[in-house]
Design a protein around this motif. Structure first.
Motif, PDB file in Angstrom:
ATOM      1  N   LYS A 120      61.007  85.634  42.314  1.00 48.45           N
ATOM      2  CA  LYS A 120      60.377  84.546  43.077  1.00 48.45           C
ATOM      3  C   LYS A 120      61.371  83.736  43.899  1.00 48.45           C
ATOM      4  O   LYS A 120      61.010  83.112  44.888  1.00 48.45           O
ATOM      5  CB  LYS A 120      59.627  83.600  42.116  1.00 48.45           C
ATOM      6  N   ASN A 121      62.639  83.723  43.475  1.00 47.53           N
ATOM      7  CA  ASN A 121      63.627  82.900  44.163  1.00 47.53           C
ATOM      8  C   ASN A 121      65.014  83.517  44.000  1.00 47.53           C
ATOM      9  O   ASN A 121      65.173  84.555  43.352  1.00 47.53           O
ATOM     10  CB  ASN A 121      63.607  81.458  43.630  1.00 47.53           C
ATOM     11  N   GLU A 122      66.020  82.839  44.560  1.00 48.40           N
ATOM     12  CA  GLU A 122      67.387  83.351  44.512  1.00 48.40           C
ATOM     13  C   GLU A 122      67.912  83.436  43.083  1.00 48.40           C
ATOM     14  O   GLU A 122      68.634  84.373  42.725  1.00 48.40           O
ATOM     15  CB  GLU A 122      68.304  82.457  45.356  1.00 48.40           C
ATOM     16  N   ASP A 123      67.539  82.467  42.259  1.00 45.25           N
ATOM     17  CA  ASP A 123      67.998  82.487  40.868  1.00 45.25           C
ATOM     18  C   ASP A 123      67.458  83.720  40.141  1.00 45.25           C
ATOM     19  O   ASP A 123      68.159  84.335  39.325  1.00 45.25           O
ATOM     20  CB  ASP A 123      67.536  81.205  40.158  1.00 45.25           C
ATOM     21  N   ASP A 124      66.214  84.092  40.429  1.00 50.76           N
ATOM     22  CA  ASP A 124      65.648  85.305  39.820  1.00 50.76           C
ATOM     23  C   ASP A 124      66.435  86.547  40.246  1.00 50.76           C
ATOM     24  O   ASP A 124      66.675  87.458  39.440  1.00 50.76           O
ATOM     25  CB  ASP A 124      64.182  85.477  40.248  1.00 50.76           C
ATOM     26  N   VAL A 125      66.814  86.604  41.521  1.00 52.02           N
ATOM     27  CA  VAL A 125      67.581  87.750  42.013  1.00 52.02           C
ATOM     28  C   VAL A 125      68.896  87.869  41.237  1.00 52.02           C
ATOM     29  O   VAL A 125      69.322  88.971  40.861  1.00 52.02           O
ATOM     30  CB  VAL A 125      67.856  87.629  43.525  1.00 52.02           C
ATOM     31  N   GLU A 126      69.526  86.707  40.974  1.00 49.77           N
ATOM     32  CA  GLU A 126      70.800  86.721  40.245  1.00 49.77           C
ATOM     33  C   GLU A 126      70.610  87.140  38.790  1.00 49.77           C
ATOM     34  O   GLU A 126      71.314  88.023  38.288  1.00 49.77           O
ATOM     35  CB  GLU A 126      71.453  85.339  40.307  1.00 49.77           C
ATOM     36  N   THR A 127      69.674  86.496  38.101  1.00 45.52           N
ATOM     37  CA  THR A 127      69.554  86.693  36.649  1.00 45.52           C
ATOM     38  C   THR A 127      68.782  87.951  36.267  1.00 45.52           C
ATOM     39  O   THR A 127      69.077  88.574  35.244  1.00 45.52           O
ATOM     40  CB  THR A 127      68.868  85.480  36.000  1.00 45.52           C
ATOM     41  N   LYS A 128      67.803  88.347  37.092  1.00 47.05           N
ATOM     42  CA  LYS A 128      66.958  89.483  36.728  1.00 47.05           C
ATOM     43  C   LYS A 128      67.373  90.792  37.397  1.00 47.05           C
ATOM     44  O   LYS A 128      66.939  91.864  36.984  1.00 47.05           O
ATOM     45  CB  LYS A 128      65.496  89.184  37.078  1.00 47.05           C
ATOM     46  N   PHE A 129      68.224  90.682  38.437  1.00 41.76           N
ATOM     47  CA  PHE A 129      68.675  91.906  39.098  1.00 41.76           C
ATOM     48  C   PHE A 129      70.192  92.054  39.060  1.00 41.76           C
ATOM     49  O   PHE A 129      70.722  93.011  38.488  1.00 41.76           O
ATOM     50  CB  PHE A 129      68.179  91.984  40.544  1.00 41.76           C
ATOM     51  N   VAL A 130      70.913  91.117  39.652  1.00 42.34           N
ATOM     52  CA  VAL A 130      72.366  91.269  39.797  1.00 42.34           C
ATOM     53  C   VAL A 130      73.061  91.412  38.449  1.00 42.34           C
ATOM     54  O   VAL A 130      73.834  92.361  38.226  1.00 42.34           O
ATOM     55  CB  VAL A 130      72.966  90.087  40.588  1.00 42.34           C
ATOM     56  N   LEU A 131      72.814  90.496  37.516  1.00 41.48           N
ATOM     57  CA  LEU A 131      73.556  90.506  36.247  1.00 41.48           C
ATOM     58  C   LEU A 131      73.280  91.766  35.416  1.00 41.48           C
ATOM     59  O   LEU A 131      74.222  92.434  34.972  1.00 41.48           O
ATOM     60  CB  LEU A 131      73.259  89.235  35.447  1.00 41.48           C
ATOM     61  N   PRO A 132      72.014  92.135  35.169  1.00 38.67           N
ATOM     62  CA  PRO A 132      71.787  93.371  34.393  1.00 38.67           C
ATOM     63  C   PRO A 132      72.245  94.625  35.132  1.00 38.67           C
ATOM     64  O   PRO A 132      72.723  95.577  34.515  1.00 38.67           O
ATOM     65  CB  PRO A 132      70.273  93.383  34.151  1.00 38.67           C
ATOM     66  N   PHE A 133      72.113  94.619  36.466  1.00 34.99           N
ATOM     67  CA  PHE A 133      72.514  95.778  37.257  1.00 34.99           C
ATOM     68  C   PHE A 133      74.015  96.022  37.135  1.00 34.99           C
ATOM     69  O   PHE A 133      74.461  97.150  36.878  1.00 34.99           O
ATOM     70  CB  PHE A 133      72.115  95.553  38.720  1.00 34.99           C
ATOM     71  N   PHE A 134      74.814  94.975  37.287  1.00 31.75           N
ATOM     72  CA  PHE A 134      76.262  95.152  37.209  1.00 31.75           C
ATOM     73  C   PHE A 134      76.739  95.355  35.770  1.00 31.75           C
ATOM     74  O   PHE A 134      77.785  95.978  35.549  1.00 31.75           O
ATOM     75  CB  PHE A 134      76.981  93.976  37.879  1.00 31.75           C
ATOM     76  N   LYS A 135      75.972  94.903  34.816  1.00 29.59           N
ATOM     77  CA  LYS A 135      76.292  95.219  33.419  1.00 29.59           C
ATOM     78  C   LYS A 135      76.166  96.721  33.187  1.00 29.59           C
ATOM     79  O   LYS A 135      77.007  97.344  32.515  1.00 29.59           O
ATOM     80  CB  LYS A 135      75.362  94.462  32.478  1.00 29.59           C
TER      81      LYS A 135
END
Length: 646
Positions: free
Chosen positions: A23-38
């Protein structure tokens, strides 16, 4: 955990990821970027969020420093997280930001100050990746959607270029980057001071070879290769390490596709021949090796050790694939590499017949009855597992559909035979070897599966639904039925039956068009020449035309062969010329492809001749023996190397 397993986990996660929930930039960070790079292997302690960029601008009032959304470093020690250890800058944007181009400029600004290897900009739907080689302009390496990452090939490429270990190695290489001239100067200096070289040589690897069922590690003084071997046709991978002062500590990863499409080409040839696709010779006898996206400069000694390691590892890699193909009787079928399976195309059917086959399978699940036809598991393809449901034997075969639009714009279904990798691994672990469980009560071969489908299963399906009534709708339901091309070489009893094998070799030569090891060709030339030595072939026009072409090529290189005249050659003269080619190649390291092509055309024409060929059983057996290694090499490269090349 192996890279292959990590890639599988990445694909599984991407398949379950729904960008519409962002829904927002924070979602992109926490729900996509962090798990993806993990999943790409980046430790959480190596990440800094909202990392301040110290960007002093003279003449302007200094306010709050700009911040990069996420920066991943090569170290988890916070005091050492700086421009020298920065690996990747990630800028996350709102899901509604459809145009990411303006934000690339912002990421480049951060990159100019942090000297990161990669810049990543994403809104959760789209991922843009730029690589930043030192002193060169940025290079766009990925501009893809998250949906595209669900494809195994793209996900593998992304992982192999951006996983933590690979990017860390790239950063270390950049930090210690020496130009070719500097490298050569250093090597020459060491050669002038043997006492220093002796000290450095103490850091060489201890040569060894370590083997396991799925594992092989080959170590030479300058190079070590550790390989996860394939089981049957499952993918393997490998890592390469160097012991030299300059490259020490670097590890290069190669996927299954890179092994087949890069390392295998030029297998068992000498570095200076120029036949290995990953090697390029430089001046002063140094070589540039391009391995898994990494380029290194190697001395002649390092290059030879690398080639020796590669040849030992790939001999086993190749042996496993060829042996598996032979055991499963799959050599006459076209290899197919789909997203999740490696198999073989048996034939094709219409969509209507395939749907009827699946309907039958759903009605005859092995859990729903005990008849001879209750042998299927309920899945989206055909899985025959009668034996495993009632005993300790494995699943017998798997039939997978692949949609195939043909030239008439009519869609058909390719029938793909494959075996489950987890089943093969299970039998390797608990029953010594899957190879010993191939047969009617074990894993079915490709040939048996095809026969069972055509002679038993499909007739049963049609009879079950039509009960001997009108089946005209399905009379032409079997499409693209492949005919057997070769008589098994062990069953050959006439010289003319070798001709399809020689045609395969000739076609491979045309596709390969490079130098070929003369030691492989010498017995081939000799055996084929002996096979036709005492025959009586009246029509030699086509043959002499090809041999004159060889003579012309040799003459142009001052390797002249003396002949009394240039008229039509007698058959005796043809054989005499072939004898000279046998003698010539016995003194060579390699033969140019053009000569092999012409010689193969000559042999093929002789064997295809309607005139009598006089030969002994000994001569025929010698020809069969000489043909096998060359034909197996040609078949292997055509089936597994060329399809994996970039």
């Amino acid at each position: 955990m192996s890279n292959k397993h990590q890639i599988d986990l990445l694909i599984e996660w991407i398949n379950n990821f729904n960008p519409e929930l962002l829904k927002n930039e924070d979602d992109v960070e926490t729900k996509f970027v962090l798990p993806f790079f993990k999943l790409l292997g980046y430790p959480e302690n190596n990440r800094r969020g909202k990392y301040p960029i110290k960007a002093y601008k003279p003449g302007k009032k200094q306010g709050r420093d700009p911040e990069a959304d996420h920066v991943y470093f090569s170290t988890n020690e916070q005091e050492k997280q700086n421009a020298d250890t920065s690996l990747i800058i990630v800028e996350a944007k709102k899901p509604t930001e459809k145009n990411l181009e303006p934000h690339i400029k912002q990421a480049k600004f951060y990159g100019d100050h942090l000297k990161s290897v990669f810049l990543v900009v994403t809104n959760g739907y789209q991922v843009k990746v730029l690589k930043r080689p030192r002193h060169r302009i940025e290079e766009a390496v990925f501009d893809i959607t998250t949906d595209e990452l669900k494809e195994k090939k793209i996900a593998s490429e992304f992982y192999n270029q951006l996983n933590f270990e690979i990017v860390k190695q790239i950063n270390e290489k950049i930090a210690n980057d020496l130009t070719h001239s500097q490298y050569v100067s250093l090597e020459k200096a060491l050669q002038r001071h043997p006492e220093i070289q002796a000290i450095l040589d103490k850091g060489d690897f201890e040569p060894s070879t370590t083997r396991g069922k799925k594992y092989l590690r080959v170590v030479k003084p300058k190079v070590a290769i550790e390989c996860n071997l394939p089981i049957a046709f499952d993918e393997g991978d490998c890592t390469i390490e160097f012991s030299s002062l300059i490259l020490r500590g670097s590890t290069i990863y190669l996927s299954h596709q890179e092994i087949l499409g890069n390392l295998m080409m030029g297998f068992k040839t000498k570095p200076h021949w120029g036949t290995r696709s990953f090697l390029r010779q430089l001046e002063d006898n140094y070589f540039e090796a391009s391995l898994g996206g990494t380029t290194v400069i190697l001395s002649a000694v390092e290059t030879q050790d690398l080639c020796d390691c590669v040849d030992e590892v790939l001999s086993e890699y190749k042996r496993i694939i060829i042996e598996s193909e032979n055991i499963l009787e799959a050599s006459e079928f076209e290899p197919v590499n789909l997203e999740y399976i490696q198999g073989f195309k048996l034939f094709s059917v219409t969509k209507e017949l395939w749907e009827l086959m699946l309907k039958f399978v759903s009605e005859f699940s092995y859990n729903d009855g005990n008849s001879d036809w209750h042998i299927f598991e309920k899945v989206k393809y055909i899985k025959v597992c009668r034996a495993c449901s009632r005993s300790n034997y494995p699943e017998q075969t798997n039939i997978y559909p692949s949609l195939n639009p043909n030239i008439d714009s009519y869609y058909s279904i390719d029938i793909i035979y494959f075996l489950e990798n987890y089943e093969l691994e299970f039998f390797d672990k608990y029953y010594e070897s899957w190879r010993k469980n191939v047969g009617y009560r074990g894993f079915w071969t490709a040939t048996y599966t095809k026969k069972w489908l055509l002679e038993k299963f499909i007739p049963k399906v049609l009879d079950y639904y039509f009960h001997h009534q009108d089946q005209t709708e399905f009379e032409d339901s079997i499409l693209d039925y492949p005919e057997e091309k070769h008589i098994p070489i062990r069953n050959i009893y006439e010289a003319s039956q070798l001709e399809p094998y020689i045609c395969d070799i000739q076609q491979w030569i045309i596709n390969r068009w490079t130098k070929i090891d003369a030691s492989l060709l010498y017995p081939y030339y000799q055996a084929c020449t002996n096979l036709v030595r005492d025959s009586d072939v009246s029509e030699t026009h086509y043959i002499t035309e090809k041999l004159r072409a060889i003579k012309y090529k040799l003459s142009s290189k001052n390797e002249r062969l003396k002949f009394a005249n240039e008229g039509n050659w007698s058959y005796e003269r043809v054989v005499n010329f072939l004898d000279q080619q046998v003698e010539r190649i016995s003194n060579l390291e390699f033969e140019n492809s053009s000569y092999v092509d012409l010689m193969s055309r000559t042999f093929s024409s002789l064997l295809r001749s309607e005139d009598d060929l006089h030969y002994s059983q000994t001569q025929l057996n010698a020809a069969k023996k000489a043909l096998i290694p060359l034909w197996e090499l040609s078949r292997f490269e055509e089936r597994y190397i060329y399809p994996n090349r970039d």
